[in-house]
Design a protein around this motif. Structure first.
Motif, PDB file in Angstrom:
ATOM      1  N   UNK A   1      -6.513   0.441  -0.670  1.00 30.77           N
ATOM      2  CA  UNK A   1      -6.094   0.335  -2.023  1.00 30.77           C
ATOM      3  C   UNK A   1      -4.756  -0.064  -2.188  1.00 30.77           C
ATOM      4  N   UNK A   2      -4.536  -1.277  -2.666  1.00 30.30           N
ATOM      5  CA  UNK A   2      -3.312  -2.086  -2.730  1.00 30.30           C
ATOM      6  C   UNK A   2      -2.732  -2.271  -4.032  1.00 30.30           C
ATOM      7  N   UNK A   3      -1.555  -2.257  -4.273  1.00 28.86           N
ATOM      8  CA  UNK A   3      -0.822  -2.477  -5.586  1.00 28.86           C
ATOM      9  C   UNK A   3      -0.120  -3.783  -5.598  1.00 28.86           C
ATOM     10  N   UNK A   4      -0.429  -4.680  -6.527  1.00 27.67           N
ATOM     11  CA  UNK A   4       0.243  -5.995  -6.732  1.00 27.67           C
ATOM     12  C   UNK A   4       1.375  -5.898  -7.750  1.00 27.67           C
ATOM     13  N   UNK A   5       2.483  -6.278  -7.364  1.00 25.61           N
ATOM     14  CA  UNK A   5       3.504  -6.280  -8.112  1.00 25.61           C
ATOM     15  C   UNK A   5       4.355  -7.508  -7.935  1.00 25.61           C
ATOM     16  N   UNK A   6       5.205  -7.970  -9.203  1.00 23.49           N
ATOM     17  CA  UNK A   6       5.705  -8.984  -9.172  1.00 23.49           C
ATOM     18  C   UNK A   6       7.351  -8.787  -9.090  1.00 23.49           C
TER      19      UNK A   6
ATOM     20  N   UNK B   1       0.729  -1.112  -0.183  1.00 22.02           N
ATOM     21  CA  UNK B   1      -0.085   0.027   0.127  1.00 22.02           C
ATOM     22  C   UNK B   1       0.815   1.075   0.094  1.00 22.02           C
ATOM     23  N   UNK B   2       0.360   2.533  -0.455  1.00 25.32           N
ATOM     24  CA  UNK B   2       1.052   3.537  -0.300  1.00 25.32           C
ATOM     25  C   UNK B   2       2.513   3.524  -1.447  1.00 25.32           C
ATOM     26  N   UNK B   3       2.027   2.893  -2.667  1.00 27.98           N
ATOM     27  CA  UNK B   3       3.199   2.652  -3.461  1.00 27.98           C
ATOM     28  C   UNK B   3       3.577   3.967  -4.019  1.00 27.98           C
TER      29      UNK B   3
ATOM     30  N   UNK C   1      -3.751  -2.780  -9.781  1.00 27.75           N
ATOM     31  CA  UNK C   1      -4.168  -2.175  -8.243  1.00 27.75           C
ATOM     32  C   UNK C   1      -5.517  -3.005  -8.045  1.00 27.75           C
ATOM     33  N   UNK C   2      -5.484  -3.306  -6.549  1.00 29.88           N
ATOM     34  CA  UNK C   2      -6.430  -4.190  -6.086  1.00 29.88           C
ATOM     35  C   UNK C   2      -6.990  -3.558  -4.774  1.00 29.88           C
ATOM     36  N   UNK C   3      -8.022  -4.222  -3.976  1.00 27.68           N
ATOM     37  CA  UNK C   3      -8.234  -3.740  -2.908  1.00 27.68           C
ATOM     38  C   UNK C   3      -8.203  -4.795  -1.778  1.00 27.68           C
ATOM     39  N   UNK C   4      -8.001  -4.675  -0.787  1.00 24.09           N
ATOM     40  CA  UNK C   4      -8.006  -5.716   0.613  1.00 24.09           C
ATOM     41  C   UNK C   4      -9.463  -5.643   1.022  1.00 24.09           C
ATOM     42  N   UNK C   5      -9.795  -6.657   1.841  1.00 26.18           N
ATOM     43  CA  UNK C   5     -11.035  -6.804   2.189  1.00 26.18           C
ATOM     44  C   UNK C   5     -11.386  -5.841   3.189  1.00 26.18           C
ATOM     45  N   UNK C   6     -12.745  -5.518   3.257  1.00 26.82           N
ATOM     46  CA  UNK C   6     -13.329  -4.311   4.088  1.00 26.82           C
ATOM     47  C   UNK C   6     -13.085  -4.547   5.350  1.00 26.82           C
TER      48      UNK C   6
END
Length: 118
Positions: A99-104, A25-27, A73-78
């Motif tokens: 709000x999360x950012x998924x990276x590889x 988060x906070x990418x 970008x994705x979201x965590x569970x509420x």
């Protein structure tokens, strides 16, 4: 695995390995999150392990970076917070989703060499 790095990203410390995806988060390095496969590089590397060799930074390692790409970008569970007023029979469930950012992680570099290269 015996090859990994610990990076500082989004105020958290993550253990990352090449070929795996992670959520942060906070990418801050990338502003436009709408595009997928955006290349990124993280220079705040705290520790690198390659087999039995361990390199520790103070506070970060010089000439070390973790390279990868942003998937989406994705979201965590509420996160649910319940407020219950017992005598009034009133219940309220406010909440929010982070709000999360998924990276590889594609590769880890140290002193100009890719981790694992001889």
């Amino acid at each position: 695995m015996s090859k990994y790095a610990i990076i500082d990203i989004g105020g958290k410390q993550l253990r990352v390995e090449p070929g795996r995806f992670h959520d942060a988060r906070h990418f801050a390095p990338i502003r436009d999150m709408s595009k997928s496969n955006t290349k990124m590089s993280v220079n705040r590397v705290l520790l690198i392990r390659d087999g039995s060799e361990v390199n520790i930074g103070y506070p970060w390692l010089n000439n070390a970076d973790v390279r990868g790409r942003i998937l989406h970008s994705c979201s965590k569970n509420k996160l649910v917070i319940q407020k219950i007023h017992s005598k009034k029979k009133k219940r309220r469930t406010p909440g929010y989703r982070e709000t999360m950012t998924r990276f590889v992680v594609d590769s880890i570099h140290f002193n100009g060499k890719k981790l694992g290269d001889c």
